[in-house]
Design a protein around this motif. Structure first.
Motif, short mmCIF file in Angstrom:
data_model
loop_
_atom_site.label_atom_id
_atom_site.label_comp_id
_atom_site.label_asym_id
_atom_site.label_seq_id
_atom_site.Cartn_x
_atom_site.Cartn_y
_atom_site.Cartn_z
N LEU A 15 5.02 13.17 -9.68
CA LEU A 15 3.72 13.05 -10.35
C LEU A 15 3.33 11.60 -10.63
O LEU A 15 2.18 11.33 -10.98
N ARG A 16 4.25 10.67 -10.48
CA ARG A 16 3.92 9.26 -10.66
C ARG A 16 3.10 8.72 -9.49
O ARG A 16 2.52 7.63 -9.59
N SER A 17 3.05 9.45 -8.38
CA SER A 17 2.38 8.97 -7.17
C SER A 17 1.20 9.88 -6.84
O SER A 17 1.37 11.08 -6.66
N SER A 18 0.02 9.30 -6.78
CA SER A 18 -1.18 10.08 -6.43
C SER A 18 -1.90 9.40 -5.28
O SER A 18 -1.82 8.18 -5.10
N TRP A 19 -2.63 10.19 -4.50
CA TRP A 19 -3.41 9.63 -3.42
C TRP A 19 -4.56 8.78 -3.95
O TRP A 19 -4.99 7.82 -3.31
N GLN A 20 -5.07 9.15 -5.11
CA GLN A 20 -6.16 8.35 -5.70
C GLN A 20 -5.67 6.93 -6.01
O GLN A 20 -6.36 5.95 -5.73
N ALA A 21 -4.47 6.84 -6.60
CA ALA A 21 -3.92 5.52 -6.92
C ALA A 21 -3.62 4.73 -5.65
O ALA A 21 -3.84 3.51 -5.58
N TRP A 51 0.87 -1.18 0.00
CA TRP A 51 0.00 0.00 0.00
C TRP A 51 0.90 1.23 0.00
O TRP A 51 1.47 1.59 1.02
N SER A 52 1.05 1.84 -1.16
CA SER A 52 1.97 2.96 -1.30
C SER A 52 1.33 4.26 -0.82
O SER A 52 0.25 4.27 -0.22
N ARG A 53 1.97 5.37 -1.10
CA ARG A 53 1.50 6.69 -0.66
C ARG A 53 1.44 7.62 -1.87
O ARG A 53 1.91 7.30 -2.96
N GLY A 54 0.87 8.79 -1.66
CA GLY A 54 0.73 9.74 -2.76
C GLY A 54 1.08 11.15 -2.33
O GLY A 54 1.58 11.38 -1.22
N VAL A 55 0.80 12.08 -3.22
CA VAL A 55 1.08 13.49 -2.94
C VAL A 55 0.03 14.35 -3.62
O VAL A 55 -0.48 13.99 -4.69
N ASP A 56 -0.32 15.44 -2.99
CA ASP A 56 -1.24 16.43 -3.58
C ASP A 56 -0.41 17.36 -4.46
O ASP A 56 0.15 18.34 -3.98
N ALA A 57 -0.33 17.02 -5.72
CA ALA A 57 0.53 17.77 -6.63
C ALA A 57 -0.04 19.13 -7.01
O ALA A 57 0.67 19.96 -7.58
N ASP A 58 -1.30 19.37 -6.71
CA ASP A 58 -1.87 20.71 -6.94
C ASP A 58 -1.43 21.67 -5.85
O ASP A 58 -1.15 22.85 -6.12
N MET A 59 -1.37 21.19 -4.62
CA MET A 59 -0.92 22.04 -3.52
C MET A 59 0.59 22.18 -3.51
O MET A 59 1.13 23.29 -3.41
N ASP A 93 -0.56 22.72 4.99
CA ASP A 93 -1.30 23.21 3.82
C ASP A 93 -0.52 24.28 3.06
O ASP A 93 0.65 24.09 2.77
N ASP A 94 -1.15 25.39 2.72
CA ASP A 94 -0.54 26.39 1.85
C ASP A 94 0.75 26.96 2.42
O ASP A 94 1.71 27.22 1.69
N GLU A 95 0.77 27.19 3.72
CA GLU A 95 1.97 27.76 4.34
C GLU A 95 3.15 26.79 4.20
O GLU A 95 4.27 27.20 3.88
N LEU A 96 2.89 25.52 4.41
CA LEU A 96 3.95 24.52 4.23
C LEU A 96 4.35 24.43 2.77
O LEU A 96 5.55 24.35 2.45
N ALA A 97 3.38 24.43 1.86
CA ALA A 97 3.69 24.34 0.44
C ALA A 97 4.55 25.52 -0.01
O ALA A 97 5.45 25.36 -0.85
N ASP A 98 4.30 26.71 0.51
CA ASP A 98 5.11 27.87 0.18
C ASP A 98 6.56 27.69 0.64
O ASP A 98 7.51 28.09 -0.05
N ILE A 99 6.74 27.10 1.81
CA ILE A 99 8.09 26.89 2.34
C ILE A 99 8.86 25.89 1.46
O ILE A 99 10.04 26.11 1.15
N TYR A 100 8.21 24.81 1.08
CA TYR A 100 8.84 23.88 0.14
C TYR A 100 9.28 24.62 -1.12
O TYR A 100 10.42 24.48 -1.60
N SER A 101 8.35 25.39 -1.69
CA SER A 101 8.61 26.06 -2.96
C SER A 101 9.76 27.04 -2.87
O SER A 101 10.47 27.27 -3.85
N ALA A 102 9.96 27.63 -1.68
CA ALA A 102 10.99 28.65 -1.50
C ALA A 102 12.36 28.06 -1.18
O ALA A 102 13.34 28.80 -1.11
N SER A 103 12.43 26.75 -1.00
CA SER A 103 13.69 26.12 -0.61
C SER A 103 14.43 25.58 -1.83
O SER A 103 13.92 25.58 -2.95
N ASP A 104 15.66 25.10 -1.60
CA ASP A 104 16.50 24.64 -2.70
C ASP A 104 16.81 23.14 -2.66
O ASP A 104 17.03 22.53 -3.71
N CYS A 105 16.81 22.56 -1.47
CA CYS A 105 17.10 21.13 -1.36
C CYS A 105 16.45 20.59 -0.10
O CYS A 105 16.43 21.27 0.93
N PHE A 106 15.91 19.39 -0.18
CA PHE A 106 15.28 18.75 0.97
C PHE A 106 16.24 17.71 1.53
O PHE A 106 16.65 16.79 0.81
#
Length: 362
Positions: A315-321, A159-167, A235-248
């Motif tokens: 994008l290969r991983s979705s919560w729907q799948a 049972w794999s996992r997914g990501v909200d690629a819109d957020m 949510d959005d605040e976390l997504a903004d932080i990801y977007s503003a960073s350079d490496c995880f």
């Protein structure tokens, strides 16, 4: 419409991969024609989990749980955690001879051993008995499946996992973090088993940012005054932080998956991690990150990876799948036909929660 009861000792206000996964399961199962009922600590008296005081565990009895489940009479039961609720629901299923599944989310034996002098073999023996009583134990990755098989776990299912690629996407708010670049980011629980100190001790240019809360937060703040600690974000605040960073940077050696790695890659961030289970399954061989026992070398090399490459892998991983994979496991056990997507599923997710003492899970 069939109904599935999902029992979990992990729930709001916790912010972690288990809760996030169950939230998505609760959201997407109705799209496949199932109503979900969440049995969580909400609505029960609770007490703080030892060594994790922010985690509240339900105070209940097997008789109380039995009355609630008898009233609900679900078509299937899935037990997500090995806590008070999980054990009580397992007891009910065995006594009523009801088919149930479980899932293995956390390397609890290693987490416990990091805090108390309890051999991991003892804890694995308890977990093996817990999970082997069900019709199937769902695991997120091949590496964890292999590890559990070697420890005597049976009836393992993927049972794999997914990501909200819109957020979680690149270009949301590049200026959300006003810090010298490159910005190295960690997101997750701030606790000893996450090995965050291995990241914070690295000699790296630019800035280090930690997002999350947990029992190790204050100690790490004192030890690393040069690091930016932002606390828990969603949510959005976390997504903004990801977007503003350079490496995880993902320093954990004990995670069974790591949903945050998918969120980072969906945001265009390359991942630097150790070559262990979790990162090997999520990042290894994809070109979206670098795995190396030298975490500093992995981080510096990961900066060279194009953001588009990371996004494409995520994008290969979705919560729907992932939800359909979960449901395929359940329907296969019962011998039911595959569920069909439904535009209107009748009962919304979270229905009948008054019977079990919880609030609507969304």
């Amino acid at each position: 419409m069939k109904r599935i009861l999902i029992a979990s000792d992990a729930w709001h206000p916790q912010i972690n991969g288990v809760v996030r996964t169950l939230e998505r399961l609760d959201r997407h199962l109705p799209e496949l024609g199932w109503a979900t009922i969440m049995l969580t600590p909400d609505g029960f008296l609770t007490f703080p989990c030892p060594t994790y005081p922010e985690i509240r565990l339900a105070v209940t009895t097997p008789g109380d749980i039995a009355r609630r489940l008898d009233a609900i009479n679900p078509d299937h039961v899935h037990i997500a955690t090995e806590g008070p609720l999980g054990f009580a629901v397992r007891r009910w299923c065995i006594k009523r001879r009801r088919i149930f599944t479980t899932s293995y989310h956390t390397r609890f034996p290693e987490y416990l051993a990091a805090r108390l002098p309890i051999p991991v073999g003892w804890t694995y023996a308890l977990l093996r008995a817990f999970h082997n009583a069900g019709a199937g134990c769902m695991v997120a990755t091949p590496s964890i499946e292999d590890e559990l098989k070697a420890r005597g776990f049976h009836n393992l299912m993927r049972w794999s996992r997914g990501v909200d690629a819109d957020m979680f996407r690149p270009g949301r708010n590049r200026n959300a973090l006003d810090l010298p670049r490159p910005i190295w980011l960690y997101v997750g629980r701030v606790s000893v088993e996450k090995n965050i100190g291995a990241f914070l001790d690295l000699d790296l240019p630019g800035s280090k940012v930690v997002v999350g809360d947990g029992p190790a937060l204050e100690g790490l703040r004192r030890a690393h005054p040069d690091v930016t600690f932002l606390g828990a974000k969603i949510d959005d605040e976390l997504a903004d932080i990801y977007s503003a960073s350079d490496c995880f940077v993902f320093p954990s050696r004990t995670d069974t998956f790591g949903v945050v790695m998918l969120e980072a890659m969906a945001s265009g961030l390359p991942v630097a991690a150790y070559p262990v289970a979790g990162p090997q399954d999520v990042v290894g061989g994809t070109g979206a990150g670098v795995l190396d026992e030298d975490l500093r070398a992995a981080a510096l090399k990961a900066l060279e990876i194009p953001r588009e490459t990371c996004r494409d892998v995520a994008l290969r991983s979705s919560w729907q799948a992932a939800t359909r994979q979960f449901l395929d496991n359940v329907t296969g056990i019962h011998g039911w036909g595959p569920a069909q997507p439904s535009a209107s599923c009748g009962l919304p997710s979270g229905r009948d929660l008054s019977l079990i003492g919880t609030t609507d899970s969304r």
